[in-house]
Motif scaffolding. Structure first.
Motif, mmCIF file in Angstrom:
data_model
loop_
_atom_site.group_PDB
_atom_site.id
_atom_site.type_symbol
_atom_site.label_atom_id
_atom_site.label_comp_id
_atom_site.label_asym_id
_atom_site.label_seq_id
_atom_site.Cartn_x
_atom_site.Cartn_y
_atom_site.Cartn_z
ATOM 1 N N LYS A 1 0.742 -1.325 -0.002
ATOM 2 C CA LYS A 1 -0.058 -0.119 0.044
ATOM 3 C C LYS A 1 0.937 1.259 -0.273
ATOM 4 C CE LYS A 1 -3.824 -2.350 0.303
ATOM 5 N NZ LYS A 1 -3.096 -3.808 0.116
ATOM 6 N N GLN A 2 1.982 1.307 0.757
ATOM 7 C CA GLN A 2 2.926 2.449 0.588
ATOM 8 C C GLN A 2 3.440 2.716 -0.765
ATOM 9 O OE1 GLN A 2 5.740 1.010 3.639
ATOM 10 N NE2 GLN A 2 4.893 2.370 5.225
ATOM 11 N N LYS B 1 0.623 4.284 -2.885
ATOM 12 C CA LYS B 1 0.316 5.595 -2.328
ATOM 13 C C LYS B 1 1.330 6.490 -3.061
ATOM 14 C CE LYS B 1 0.615 8.447 1.592
ATOM 15 N NZ LYS B 1 0.600 8.836 3.060
ATOM 16 N N GLN B 2 2.696 5.825 -3.242
ATOM 17 C CA GLN B 2 3.668 6.887 -3.773
ATOM 18 C C GLN B 2 3.539 6.923 -5.341
ATOM 19 O OE1 GLN B 2 7.461 4.414 -3.195
ATOM 20 N NE2 GLN B 2 7.685 5.516 -1.128
ATOM 21 N N THR C 1 0.296 6.944 -6.787
ATOM 22 C CA THR C 1 -0.872 7.747 -6.930
ATOM 23 C C THR C 1 -0.611 9.343 -6.597
ATOM 24 O OG1 THR C 1 -1.595 6.960 -4.693
ATOM 25 C CG2 THR C 1 -2.429 5.643 -6.515
ATOM 26 N N LYS C 2 0.147 9.312 -5.510
ATOM 27 C CA LYS C 2 0.741 10.645 -5.253
ATOM 28 C C LYS C 2 1.442 11.495 -6.455
ATOM 29 C CE LYS C 2 0.833 14.182 -2.528
ATOM 30 N NZ LYS C 2 -0.278 14.961 -2.201
ATOM 31 N N THR D 1 -4.949 8.320 -3.184
ATOM 32 C CA THR D 1 -3.965 8.585 -2.142
ATOM 33 C C THR D 1 -4.418 8.562 -0.778
ATOM 34 O OG1 THR D 1 -2.663 9.804 -3.835
ATOM 35 C CG2 THR D 1 -2.103 10.001 -1.409
ATOM 36 N N LYS D 2 -5.745 9.225 -0.708
ATOM 37 C CA LYS D 2 -6.216 9.167 0.773
ATOM 38 C C LYS D 2 -6.720 7.882 1.088
ATOM 39 C CE LYS D 2 -7.849 13.980 0.390
ATOM 40 N NZ LYS D 2 -8.929 14.739 0.216
ATOM 41 N N ASN D 3 -7.086 7.023 0.343
ATOM 42 C CA ASN D 3 -7.784 5.716 0.588
ATOM 43 C C ASN D 3 -6.297 4.871 0.965
ATOM 44 O OD1 ASN D 3 -10.212 6.471 0.026
ATOM 45 N ND2 ASN D 3 -10.247 5.656 -1.816
ATOM 46 N N ALA D 4 -5.357 4.872 0.253
ATOM 47 C CA ALA D 4 -4.085 4.212 0.518
ATOM 48 C C ALA D 4 -3.589 4.526 1.972
ATOM 49 C CB ALA D 4 -3.001 4.433 -0.561
ATOM 50 N N THR D 5 -3.654 5.778 2.304
ATOM 51 C CA THR D 5 -3.163 6.412 3.785
ATOM 52 C C THR D 5 -4.113 5.487 4.741
ATOM 53 O OG1 THR D 5 -2.383 8.313 2.736
ATOM 54 C CG2 THR D 5 -2.736 8.391 5.229
#
Length: 285
Positions: free
Chosen positions: A15-16, A19-20, A22-23, A248-252
């Motif tokens: 997931k990290q 996130k990278q 999608t960001k 990104t928010k969902n991954a966080t």
């Protein structure tokens, strides 16, 4: 327990990484959105000036006629649908394709009553999967398309109206409002109704008003198509930026939940080990 903790830790790393990605995609889309907005705004003065000249001719010259200004009995309708080549843009493509299909189902009884032009791979694949015949298609547009990129399909769409292949032409695209809002829009392009403008400028036409109108009207229609393409590009990047921001928010959120699960599992493992040590010490006492 150790196996479960390893799986949770692996899921956190996955997931990290997501996130990278999608960001990064969100930041790229934001940068392209700004350039697309500037391009869309820069094209408007040219279209406005063409409209002013066309409106001046139509209003100031009696008896001027042109097929693009005359309403006729509708036997067949043309649609020029603007989509993207790539996905990961939320409902950008789905919304505009859903709208055009609803329009077709509502107004037409058979494919003989409409013709489709499409810009974008997503739209092309959508119609081909449903065996909808396409008059012409354009794919592989750059992120900053030029008029030359869509000149052929714009000219074909206008020419088919002029020669009577269909009796009206609609643009179907996402109208850009802001990064959060893109409105699926069906706009009648031909025949043109509202070309009248208020102007105090006086024009002299050579060789004649009719001759100038003959050249300008197709160019004006093609310019409106190009303007819609630029609007669609801005909408695409706005939708992609919003979609990647949500991802990104969902991954966080998922990372936080998995981290909490990992900490609980780790605490349970430590507690079990302490219990086993205490139990062993008591047994030996």
């Amino acid at each position: 327990m150790a196996k479960g903790m390893r799986e949770i830790k692996r899921a956190i790393r996955s997931k990290q990484n997501m996130k990278q990605i999608t960001k990064a995609m969100e930041m790229v889309a934001a940068s392209k959105l700004r350039r697309s907005q500037i391009a869309a705004e820069s094209a408007r003065p040219y279209a406005d000036k063409l409209k002013e000249v066309v409106g001046s001719i139509a209003a100031g010259t009696k008896g001027v006629k042109h097929p693009m200004l005359e309403t006729r009995e509708v036997k067949k309708t043309g649609y020029l649908v603007i989509t993207s080549d790539r996905g990961l843009a939320g409902g950008y493509n789905a919304n505009v394709l859903r709208k055009v299909m609803a329009e077709i189902r509502e107004k037409h009884n058979s494919p003989a009553e409409y013709s489709i032009f499409v810009i974008g791979r997503k739209g092309r694949d959508f119609f081909k999967k449903r065996n909808v015949p396409l008059l012409e298609e354009v794919t592989g547009l750059s992120d900053s398309p030029t008029f030359a990129d869509i000149k052929s399909i714009a000219a074909a769409a206008v020419a088919n109206f002029e020669n009577g292949s269909y009796d009206q032409l609609f643009l179907v695209y996402n109208q850009f409002k802001n990064a959060m809002t893109q409105i699926p829009t069906i706009k009648r392009l031909l025949p043109m109704e509202d070309v009248s403008v208020e102007t105090t400028a006086a024009y002299e036409y050579e060789p004649s008003a009719e001759g100038v109108l003959e050249v300008l009207l197709p160019k004006y229609a093609e310019t409106l198509i190009y303007s819609a393409v630029l609007d669609g590009k801005a909408s695409e990047f706005g939708a992609r930026m919003t979609a990647m921001s949500s991802a990104t928010k969902n991954a966080t959120k998922m990372i936080n939940e998995l981290t909490l699960s990992y900490n609980r599992a780790r605490q349970a493992s430590i507690t079990q080990e302490i219990s086993e040590i205490v139990a062993g010490a008591n047994a030996n006492a």
